[in-house]
Scaffold this active site. Structure first.
Site, mmCIF file in Angstrom:
data_model
loop_
_atom_site.group_PDB
_atom_site.id
_atom_site.type_symbol
_atom_site.label_atom_id
_atom_site.label_comp_id
_atom_site.label_asym_id
_atom_site.label_seq_id
_atom_site.Cartn_x
_atom_site.Cartn_y
_atom_site.Cartn_z
ATOM 1 N N ASP A 1 -0.002 -7.539 1.421
ATOM 2 C CA ASP A 1 0.481 -6.156 1.487
ATOM 3 C C ASP A 1 2.009 -6.152 1.533
ATOM 4 O OD1 ASP A 1 0.546 -3.461 1.680
ATOM 5 O OD2 ASP A 1 -0.268 -3.330 3.715
ATOM 6 N N HIS B 1 0.824 -1.207 0.000
ATOM 7 C CA HIS B 1 0.000 0.000 0.000
ATOM 8 C C HIS B 1 0.863 1.265 0.000
ATOM 9 C CE1 HIS B 1 0.364 -0.254 4.512
ATOM 10 N NE2 HIS B 1 0.453 1.059 4.353
ATOM 11 N N SER C 1 4.231 2.589 8.265
ATOM 12 C CA SER C 1 3.694 1.730 7.227
ATOM 13 C C SER C 1 4.853 1.266 6.363
ATOM 14 C CB SER C 1 2.745 2.547 6.346
ATOM 15 O OG SER C 1 1.433 2.145 6.569
#
Ligand code: NAG
Ligand code: NAG
Ligand code: NAG
Ligand code: NAG
Ligand code: NAG
Ligand code: NAG
Ligand code: NAG
Ligand code: NAG
Length: 889
Positions: A157, A106, A255
């Site tokens: 992911d 992502h 992230s």
């Protein structure tokens, strides 16, 4: 080892300067002379039984070097260059190859659907230029998302970022390794990041790490089941990994940033990436973060790298190979850090948790005739005994047959003892004794390992023995690279002791511990995990430390390793404490151990040998060894409960029944000898010795020595006089003085030249000697229960009297190798450092007390003139005090 050169003391007072570091140790901490009990009643006597004369010095290496921050060397900040030239750092990534960064899929685009264009490494504070010395910023060529990733869902992911060029590998910028095993037994993981979670949080400019606790998918699902978003329609899968911050006050990392574990090897720590930060809740909540588990994506990572031009094979992320590839860039484990300042750190490699050097001379490998376990060891505790665990005495119903020790010597096992309570498969009473058919071939300087007796262990760290690859355990000095070398070697692991409540054992051990840990167990280990296959525990091997007793260090066995994955790193290991099995060990190891049974025995540990005592019938007595008490064993048993003192070989014997009653018939003149010698202020050690001479044709032959005990009496061995009457004696102190003619000799009536029993004789002179500082008597040792621990043996060396240090032995130990029966009226002594000295008839076992008084302890019994020996047998003077008193005056 220079101290070992000085072992002959020609005609001089030899053991006085006790403060010299290299001088032999003859006194205890309080300055009392060290004494050796004549009978073995305890196992806690190793420091006497294998007394060390000289200490051993151990070098301590230390070194230092400047260290830039290496901890985050694999961390990359993924940036989006804005139109105005500013860069927004919105994701984290992990460098896994010169030119590849692992991140979350992502992170492939930002909110405006723009791809990132740059990655920055080696920079802790992104907002400050102060620390940019090591920073490297490299352009992104391509971001490759997992083909099954959809921005609309939280699955797969994972993405690889290909850089325009490889990074310049450096301490501050180096790839991490990958944790590819499905099993995750780490209790704590670390997430690192500049604090941005991808959930609109304010970014912290400084790289931070947070410690997280992995939680199960079930636990984690509870948090996510009622917020089943459209992004998580199929719920959590094996590809997900959850971890939660116990303190709930920090965020779970950037992230795309790493979830990692630091694994130790080579005294360094390498970060292994376990997961990629994928999604989670906002900071300050108790919701766990969810990470993409790397383990399932190895093939994807390797093939994607290959498709994008990386020349790598499928072993690239093999833990061993990866760890060694970058070892020279890694941080040292904290244990070796001695002192840390801002720009300089000094290290002490001696504190490394794993050392690939150290003595294993105590170790015995246990062998089976036809294929046994590959990993069973024991510890040599005396010349014919090995201590191990009971698990190592049975393999598929077969008992071991041999041991291998000290570089390939082998010995045949003759007997195996296992406690009757031991049950195979359980960790209780897991101890065993192996007896050897013959004495082990041990070097004279070898000290067997001692068994720790106390309930408490006065250390927090003990040494465990493991085995592992040489390359993974070499200590890297400076920034040297390490070549692959799969050769394995012994490892010494510094392991912390944990109590029952703080002990963390692998779950699988609970099968063998249905009743849990108890006092007989020792739990040791290290909190850090190591790279797999770095260390395998040696089962049955001792857990040890060097213990100082009377200023000398002894190798002490505190426990025996039972089981321990990765040598107790990460999860701890379990061991058996021999101290909890002392009574059983005594029954196996002590000579003439009386198994008293619980109904009749009563041991009072406060009563030592020689103490006054009173038995239950109120009869006063003294604590003496069984042999010294003339009450028969059966009578003792018949008379009701026996009172034992400190050990079941020392009994409370009624005073009237004590044999050899305290020097009762020893002539007063013999007892006054020490005062006399003190008054004479003697200066010359051999002044109480004489040469005994025979006239043989025109020559005079001196065949043996005697010791002056009164002005008219010389004591020597009967075997010395068995070849005909000597004519005179000559003073060793002054050979030019006129010889003393002999009036007559008295041989012990029961002297037996076959058995060498009662090998003692007296020589009466025609005219008396006159006392002086050079001519004086040797006092007789009169203590019947103890013998000085550091004695001297006189012998002839190039026509001079020389002395060698010797130590007394238990008769029971001596008997194990001596071909003839050794009597209680004899004493054996061993040399501290020689296997060969020319000792002969009438040579004397002497002790020079700290106040200079010489004592005679033993007389050399008949033996070939020059013998190769590790010990010799002597007539024990204390057994003949009555005979001497009756015949000398
Ligand atoms: C999930 O549901 C339970 C019960 O309905 C509730 O107590 C809990 O707070 C919910 N969890 C979250 C993260 O909303
Ligand atoms: C990793 O490589 C080493 C050295 O070649 C090898 O011994 C080991 O078995 C490999 N490990 C795995 C999991 O393949
Ligand atoms: C004893 O050990 C030494 C050194 O290991 C070896 O050279 C010698 O051959 C051994 N002797 C016997 C009798 O095994
Ligand atoms: C066990 O060790 C822990 C940590 O050292 C300590 O806090 C605890 O008091 C110990 N428990 C017992 C029963 O000794
Ligand atoms: C040794 O004896 C001789 C003869 O009796 C004497 O002259 C000499 O002084 C003695 N030497 C010593 C050192 O006592
Ligand atoms: C000496 O001892 C041996 C062995 O006990 C015995 O056979 C022998 O008769 C003894 N000799 C004498 C002279 O007593
Ligand atoms: C013998 O020596 C031991 C040890 O020093 C001592 O405790 C004991 O009292 C001594 N015995 C006698 C009778 O002197
Ligand atoms: C005694 O030691 C010497 C070397 O110190 C060695 O050559 C010799 O073989 C040893 N003898 C025995 C019996 O062990």
């Amino acid at each position: 080892m220079t101290g070992f050169l000085i072992f002959i003391f020609l005609a001089c007072w030899s053991i006085s300067e006790a403060d010299d570091y290299w001088s032999p140790k003859t006194t205890d901490q309080d300055g009392s002379p060290l004494m050796f009990p004549n009978e073995r009643t305890t196992l806690d006597d190793c420091h006497l039984r294998y007394h060390k004369l000289y200490p051993q010095a151990e070098p301590k290496p230390a070194f230092g070097m400047p260290v830039p921050l290496k901890e985050f060397a694999h961390m990359g900040a993924i940036g989006w260059t804005q139109r105005n030239g500013n860069i927004l750092w919105q994701c984290g990534g992990t460098l896994i190859w010169d030119n590849f960064v692992l991140t979350a899929a992502h992170c492939a685009v930002d909110s405006r659907n723009q791809a990132p264009d740059v990655v920055r490494f080696g920079d802790i504070d992104l907002t400050s230029a102060d620390d940019d010395q090591y920073a490297q910023q490299i352009k992104i060529v391509e971001v490759i998302r997992h083909q099954m990733h959809k921005f609309a869902a939280n699955y797969h992911d994972i993405a690889l970022v290909k850089l325009l060029k490889g990074v310049r590998l450096h301490d501050t910028v180096a790839p991490a390794c990958l944790w590819l095993d499905d099993e995750l037994r780490f209790r704590k993981l670390e997430a690192t990041g500049w604090g941005r979670t991808g959930f609109a949080q304010e970014q912290t400019p400084v790289l931070l790490k947070v410690v997280l606790k992995p939680i199960s998918k079930q636990q984690c699902s509870e948090f996510y089941s009622n917020i089943t978003t459209r992004k998580l329609r199929s719920g959590l899968q094996d590809q997900h990994l959850c971890a939660i911050d116990d303190r709930m006050d920090t965020c779970e990392g950037d992230s795309g940033g790493p979830l990692q574990i630091k694994l130790m090897h080579n005294s360094k720590v390498t970060p292994f990436i376990v997961g990629i930060t994928s999604f989670g809740s906002a900071c300050g909540t108790s919701t766990p973060g969810v990470y993409t588990r790397i383990a399932g994506y190895q093939d994807w990572i390797v093939s994607t790298m290959r498709q994008n031009g990386a020349d790598v094979d499928e072993n690239i992320f093999n833990a061993t190979i990866c760890a060694l590839r970058y070892v020279h860039f890694r941080e040292y484990e904290d244990a070796v850090i001695q002192e840390k300042t801002i720009d300089y750190t000094s290290y002490d490699s001696d504190n490394a948790r794993i050392k690939d050097y150290g003595n294993t001379d105590w170790l015995a490998e246990i062998g089976w005739q036809s294929g046994g376990p590959e990993n069973c060891f024991g510890v040599i505790i005396d010349e014919d005994t090995v201590l191990t665990i009971a698990d190592c005495t049975n393999f598929n119903g077969l008992a071991p047959t041999t041991i291998t020790y000290q570089g390939g010597n082998t010995a045949v096992i003759s007997k195996i003892y296992v406690p009757p309570e031991y049950i195979k498969g359980f960790s209780y009473n897991n101890i065993a004794v192996l007896k050897m058919q013959e004495h082990l071939n041990l070097s004279i300087s070898f000290q067997p390992s001692c068994i720790w007796h106390g309930n408490e262990i006065p250390y927090s760290i003990l040494q465990v023995i493991g085995y592992g690859r040489e390359d993974m355990n070499t200590f890297p000095y400076s920034d040297e690279r390490i070549q692959l070398n799969p050769t394995e070697k012994f490892l010494h692991i510094q392991s912390r002791i944990f109590n029952e409540s703080s002990c963390v054992l692998p779950n699988s051990y609970s099968r063998s511990l249905p009743r849990g840990m108890s006092r007989e167990h020792l739990c040791v280990g290290n909190d850090v995990f190591i790279v797999p296959e770095t260390c395998r525990l040696r089962i049955g091997a001792p857990i040890t430390e060097t213990v100082e007793i009377n200023d000398r260090s002894y190798h002490m066995t505190f426990a025996l390793s039972q089981q321990g994955r990765d040598c107790g790193f990460g999860e701890y290991m379990l061991a058996t404490r021999p101290a909890s099995h002392v009574e059983w060990l005594k029954s196996v190891l002590l000579p003439n151990y009386q198994d008293t049974g619980s109904s009749v025995s009563f041991v009072d540990p406060d009563l030592l040998q020689g103490n006054s005592c009173e038995n239950d019938a109120g009869v006063k007595g003294r604590c003496v060894t069984l042999g010294t008490c003339s009450v028969e064993w059966s009578k003792f048993l018949a008379d009701g409960p026996i009172k034992f003192c400190s050990s079941s070989k020392v009994v409370c014997c009624p005073l009237s029944k004590i044999k050899n009653q305290q020097s009762s018939r020893v002539h007063p003149e013999l007892l006054e000898c020490p005062q006399l010698v003190k008054r004479l202020a003697v200066t010359y050690s051999p002044g109480s010795m004489v040469n005994i001479g025979w006239i043989s044709g025109e020559n005079i032959e001196f065949r043996c020595h005697g010791a002056i005990i009164t002005k008219l009496i010389i004591i020597t061995s009967a075997s010395c006089l068995s070849e005909g009457l000597p004519q005179f004696v000559q003073l060793v102190a002054n050979v030019s003085q006129k010889n003393f003619e002999i009036d007559g000799i008295i041989l012990h009536r029961d002297y037996n030249s076959t058995t060498n029993s009662n090998d003692i004789a007296l020589i009466r002179l025609r005219r008396p000697l006159s006392w002086s500082a050079d001519v004086f008597p040797t006092c007789l040792w009169t203590n019947t229960s103890h013998t000085p621990l550091v004695m001297e043996l006189s012998f002839e060396d190039d026509e001079e009297i020389a002395f060698d240090y010797v130590a007394p032995m238990y008769n029971s130990d001596c008997q194990r190798t001596h071909p003839q029966a050794i009597r209680s009226s004899q004493i054996c002594a061993r040399s501290y450092m020689r296997n060969s000295t020319c000792i002969s008839l009438g040579d004397q076992l002497r002790w020079d007390a700290p106040d200079g008084i010489p004592y005679l302890v033993g007389l050399m019994v008949h033996a070939p003139n020059c013998v190769d020996w590790r010990y010799a047998v002597f007539t024990r003077i204390t057994s003949f005090l009555d005979w001497i008193s009756a015949n000398a005056f």
